[in-house]
Design an enzyme around this catalytic site. Sequence first.
Site, PDB file in Angstrom:
ATOM      1  CG  ASP A  31       6.358  26.564  46.874  1.00 12.83           C
ATOM      2  OD1 ASP A  31       6.761  25.752  46.029  1.00 12.83           O
ATOM      3  OD2 ASP A  31       5.412  26.351  47.640  1.00 12.83           O
ATOM      4  CE  LYS A  53       1.977  24.765  43.153  1.00 14.17           C
ATOM      5  NZ  LYS A  53       1.744  25.176  44.477  1.00 14.17           N
ATOM      6  CG  MET A 166      -3.218  33.351  47.130  1.00 10.34           C
ATOM      7  SD  MET A 166      -3.521  31.668  46.602  1.00 10.34           S
ATOM      8  CE  MET A 166      -4.296  30.963  48.029  1.00 10.34           C
TER       9      MET A 166
HETATM   10  N1  SAH Z   1       1.187  28.964  53.093  1.00  8.88           N
HETATM   11  C1  SAH Z   1       1.242  30.416  53.027  1.00  8.88           C
HETATM   12  C2  SAH Z   1       0.214  30.998  52.100  1.00  8.88           C
HETATM   13  C3  SAH Z   1       0.374  30.613  50.665  1.00  8.88           C
HETATM   14  S1  SAH Z   1      -0.806  31.401  49.644  1.00  8.88           S
HETATM   15  C4  SAH Z   1       1.093  30.978  54.433  1.00  8.88           C
HETATM   16  O1  SAH Z   1       0.744  30.263  55.365  1.00  8.88           O
HETATM   17  O2  SAH Z   1       1.320  32.174  54.603  1.00  8.88           O
HETATM   18  C5  SAH Z   1       0.072  32.793  49.055  1.00  8.88           C
HETATM   19  C6  SAH Z   1      -0.534  34.082  49.572  1.00  8.88           C
HETATM   20  O3  SAH Z   1      -0.106  34.329  50.910  1.00  8.88           O
HETATM   21  C7  SAH Z   1      -0.088  35.307  48.827  1.00  8.88           C
HETATM   22  O4  SAH Z   1      -0.796  35.487  47.626  1.00  8.88           O
HETATM   23  C8  SAH Z   1      -0.394  36.402  49.825  1.00  8.88           C
HETATM   24  O5  SAH Z   1      -1.778  36.690  49.879  1.00  8.88           O
HETATM   25  C9  SAH Z   1      -0.023  35.719  51.123  1.00  8.88           C
HETATM   26  N2  SAH Z   1       1.343  36.052  51.563  1.00  8.88           N
HETATM   27  C10 SAH Z   1       2.337  35.201  51.860  1.00  8.88           C
HETATM   28  N3  SAH Z   1       3.441  35.846  52.276  1.00  8.88           N
HETATM   29  C11 SAH Z   1       3.134  37.168  52.254  1.00  8.88           C
HETATM   30  C12 SAH Z   1       3.853  38.364  52.577  1.00  8.88           C
HETATM   31  N4  SAH Z   1       5.108  38.335  53.027  1.00  8.88           N
HETATM   32  N5  SAH Z   1       3.207  39.541  52.435  1.00  8.88           N
HETATM   33  C13 SAH Z   1       1.942  39.604  51.999  1.00  8.88           C
HETATM   34  N6  SAH Z   1       1.220  38.518  51.670  1.00  8.88           N
HETATM   35  C14 SAH Z   1       1.802  37.310  51.806  1.00  8.88           C
END
Ligand code: SAH
Length: 249
Positions: A31, A53, A166
């Site tokens: 992704d 995505k 998000m």
């Molecule tokens: N499965 C992922 C989340 C996916 S949803 C997990 O467990 O982390 C995607 C959201 O995750 C983004 O819009 C943001 O809000 C957050 N996110 C993921 N990685 C990030 C990062 N390095 N810094 C800030 N927000 C992050």
Amino acid sequence: MYLVGAGPGDPELLTLRAVRLLQRTEVVVYDHLVSSAVLDFVAPSAERIYAGKRRNEHTMRQEQINALLVKLAQQGKQVVRLKGGDPFIFGRGGEELQALAAHGIAFEVVPGITAASGVSCYAGIPLTHRDHAQTCLFVTGHLKDGSADLDWPSLVRPNQTVVIYMGLGGLADICRQLMAHGAAPDLPIAVVQDGSIATQKVVTGTLADMPERVTREGLRSPCLTIIGDVVKLHDSLAWFKPETTATTS
Ligand code: SAH
């Protein structure tokens, strides 16, 4: 088929299991949240398929991704499905596994460090603390038809931390709704962009002034929002100095 969590960005946060699988896989389907430093661990011979995505720019629809995974597995290939953070937290990992299960395809799941955990650690914001928060909620601020559809009364309870995945697009609406449901306008809030990697930026403020601050700072996706008194600890506990961190080492 291996469904693997890639963590929040810093490749040092990968599990040993993830690294071993990436090094020997034939195909990786990843992704947009998977960092390039993590992809450096993928076997050079492996086929790399970007499944995209981003909001409003779905490179592949979820059904297409599911069908692709099924097809690759049926071809007998060693496949790693690589997702940012943890595959079971706002990652649609469950949906992809249901598609595999429906076709009788065996799978294994490798957890990853979810953004709430990895990003808060790198921002120096403990999600719980005996003086500030005994509960922590993970919610998604993804907007349907322009308005955030969240259980507001449960988000404004005292002594808790709320982590919003998000949430950037709907931040102003979220702050307004929280205040309308009784949260103090000076409740601390942090928005963290690119947590755990060299471009990390932490912006702190209050529910009342955060939307304006985020605009002024020009933050962009991905951003994680953390709300609650624990955000005050950032000033004394921030340890990660992104500007001195090499992206490859
Ligand atoms: N499965 C992922 C989340 C996916 S949803 C997990 O467990 O982390 C995607 C959201 O995750 C983004 O819009 C943001 O809000 C957050 N996110 C993921 N990685 C990030 C990062 N390095 N810094 C800030 N927000 C992050």
